[in-house]
Design an enzyme around this catalytic site. Structure first.
Site, PDB file in Angstrom:
ATOM      1  CB  ALA A 119     -43.770  70.174  -6.656  1.00 44.64           C
ATOM      2  N   PRO A 121     -39.082  66.520  -4.205  1.00 52.24           N
ATOM      3  CG  PRO A 121     -37.422  66.054  -2.605  1.00 52.24           C
ATOM      4  CD  PRO A 121     -37.610  66.505  -4.025  1.00 52.24           C
ATOM      5  N   GLY A 123     -39.061  70.492  -1.239  1.00 47.96           N
ATOM      6  CA  GLY A 123     -38.260  71.477  -0.502  1.00 47.96           C
ATOM      7  C   GLY A 123     -38.798  72.885  -0.724  1.00 47.96           C
ATOM      8  CE  LYS A 124     -35.483  74.902  -5.045  1.00 49.63           C
ATOM      9  NZ  LYS A 124     -35.156  73.450  -5.082  1.00 49.63           N
ATOM     10  CB  CYS A 239     -29.159  72.081  -8.615  1.00 52.92           C
ATOM     11  SG  CYS A 239     -29.946  70.554  -9.072  1.00 52.92           S
TER      12      CYS A 239
HETATM   13  C1  LIG Z   1     -35.011  69.650  -9.481  1.00 53.39           C
HETATM   14  S1  LIG Z   1     -36.204  68.441  -9.149  1.00 53.39           S
HETATM   15  C2  LIG Z   1     -37.393  69.341  -8.217  1.00 53.39           C
HETATM   16  C3  LIG Z   1     -37.017  69.583  -6.776  1.00 53.39           C
HETATM   17  C4  LIG Z   1     -38.128  70.267  -6.005  1.00 53.39           C
HETATM   18  N1  LIG Z   1     -38.539  71.503  -6.629  1.00 53.39           N
HETATM   19  C5  LIG Z   1     -37.725  70.550  -4.568  1.00 53.39           C
HETATM   20  O1  LIG Z   1     -37.374  71.683  -4.246  1.00 53.39           O
HETATM   21  O2  LIG Z   1     -37.776  69.628  -3.744  1.00 53.39           O
HETATM   22  C6  LIG Z   1     -37.011  68.305 -10.692  1.00 53.39           C
HETATM   23  C7  LIG Z   1     -38.269  67.478 -10.676  1.00 53.39           C
HETATM   24  O3  LIG Z   1     -38.865  67.522 -11.969  1.00 53.39           O
HETATM   25  C8  LIG Z   1     -39.634  66.357 -12.130  1.00 53.39           C
HETATM   26  N2  LIG Z   1     -40.003  66.259 -13.549  1.00 53.39           N
HETATM   27  C9  LIG Z   1     -39.257  65.877 -14.597  1.00 53.39           C
HETATM   28  N3  LIG Z   1     -39.944  65.977 -15.736  1.00 53.39           N
HETATM   29  C10 LIG Z   1     -41.185  66.446 -15.412  1.00 53.39           C
HETATM   30  C11 LIG Z   1     -42.346  66.760 -16.141  1.00 53.39           C
HETATM   31  N4  LIG Z   1     -42.393  66.628 -17.458  1.00 53.39           N
HETATM   32  N5  LIG Z   1     -43.420  67.211 -15.472  1.00 53.39           N
HETATM   33  C12 LIG Z   1     -43.394  67.351 -14.118  1.00 53.39           C
HETATM   34  N6  LIG Z   1     -42.316  67.068 -13.376  1.00 53.39           N
HETATM   35  C13 LIG Z   1     -41.213  66.628 -14.010  1.00 53.39           C
HETATM   36  C14 LIG Z   1     -38.719  65.276 -11.574  1.00 53.39           C
HETATM   37  O4  LIG Z   1     -39.450  64.135 -11.202  1.00 53.39           O
HETATM   38  C15 LIG Z   1     -38.074  65.988 -10.380  1.00 53.39           C
HETATM   39  O5  LIG Z   1     -38.728  65.665  -9.186  1.00 53.39           O
END
Ligand SMILES: C[S@@+](CC[C@H](N)C(=O)[O-])C[C@H]1O[C@@H](n2cnc3c(N)ncnc32)[C@H](O)[C@@H]1O
Length: 299
Positions: A119, A121, A123-124, A239
């Site tokens: 989730a 930072p 945005g969604k 992305c």
């Molecule tokens: C693409 S970003 C998410 C952006 C977010 N959905 C937004 O719209 O602001 C992917 C996120 O996955 C998190 N992440 C990576 N591995 C993870 C895990 N095993 N469990 C939970 N979160 C994880 C990262 O810390 C990162 O913040």
């Protein structure tokens, strides 16, 4: 042929295999151009008309995002759009137009229990809360401590009141014992689609990293399959434009996890590669970051 762009040859080979020479040339040329900024107006705290008016009075000029009624592309930015009092007040979120699509496609209802599996930072998450009018429940999970701080601060800034934030590994979600109506998996990925914003990534993304992320994506999809209600809806997005992080993951969810692929409401995205119901946003077609989205139903 594309040497002058100075990409890792692995990436160029992936593009040519997925898109062919002509589209690859267009993609690489578009990646050289500055990515326009865009905002999503937060209707939990303001209305679209008055927020746009306030910003226009400061000299900002906008055009509309075709697929999101609260989305505006910044055409003229007299100073940083992230540095206005309206931003501090939570009246909008700076967000690429492609990133506005997942919450719209998930379309959570006001009485539903929704999981945002990656989730931060936020945005969604904040967009989901806006669509739900601050009703129902969103469980927003992320593993990263610093990004969780940003998530909490964005939730507070945007007046969001229906989110439970949990810093944990999504892989451990079964321990909560909750079954969700809807899940957003905006998966951790190479971020290959963000090369316009992060030009150095053209050199550093390699095969090993793509393999590592695709294994992680598969793991998180497995968990989504375990914590979703039968008949529940999952939106998967990245992305990245690399099929290994996109259609290949969707194929895995359909073939191994009991999901059915649904069509998207969005009529502006390009179709997926081989899986036409998926959606793709390209820098050279949509003037956005590279983005992928698919909607699935648990059978
Ligand atoms: C693409 S970003 C998410 C952006 C977010 N959905 C937004 O719209 O602001 C992917 C996120 O996955 C998190 N992440 C990576 N591995 C993870 C895990 N095993 N469990 C939970 N979160 C994880 C990262 O810390 C990162 O913040």
């Amino acid at each position: 042929m594309f040497d002058s762009y100075n990409y890792n040859p692995f990436l160029i080979a992936q593009y040519i295999r997925a898109f062919g020479n002509e589209e690859t040339a267009k993609l690489l040329a578009a990646n050289e151009k500055t990515l326009p900024r865009a905002i999503r107006i937060n209707t939990l705290l303001t209305d679209v008309g008055s927020c746009v008016k306030r910003l226009e009075e400061k000299g900002f000029v906008f055009s509309k995002v075709k697929w999101c009624s609260e989305g505006y592309i910044v055409k003229k930015e007299p100073f940083s759009i992230g540095a206005t009092p309206e931003h501090l007040l939570g009246y909008y979120f700076v967000q690429d137009p492609s990133s506005m699509v997942p919450a719209i496609e998930l379309s959570p209802a006001e009485n539903e229990t929704v999981l945002d599996m990656a989730a931060a930072p936020g945005g969604k998450t904040t967009h989901l809360a806006q669509i739900m009018g601050n009703h129902g429940t969103i469980v927003a999970v992320d593993i990263n401590k610093e990004k969780m701080r940003a998530l909490r601060s964005n939730i507070q800034r945007c007046g969001v009141e229906n989110v439970l934030t949990l810093r944990m590994k999504a892989n451990e979600l079964t321990s909560l014992g909750i079954r969700f109506d809807k899940i957003l998996l905006d998966a951790p990925c190479t971020g290959e689609g963000t090369i316009r914003k992060n030009p150095e990534r053209r050199k550093t993304i390699d095969e090993k990293e793509v393999d590592e992320y695709s294994a992680k994506q598969q793991e998180m999809l497995k968990i989504a399959g375990l914590v979703i209600k039968p008949g529940g809806i999952l939106v998967y997005s990245t992305c990245s434009l690399l099929p290994q992080e996109d259609e290949q993951q969707v194929k895995y969810a359909v073939e191994k996890l009991g999901f059915e692929l649904l069509g998207l409401k969005n009529k502006f995205c390009a179709p997926g590669i081989n899986l036409k119901q998926c959606g793709r946003f390209y820098p050279h077609i949509h003037d956005t970051q590279g983005f992928f989205i698919a909607k699935l139903k648990k059978t």
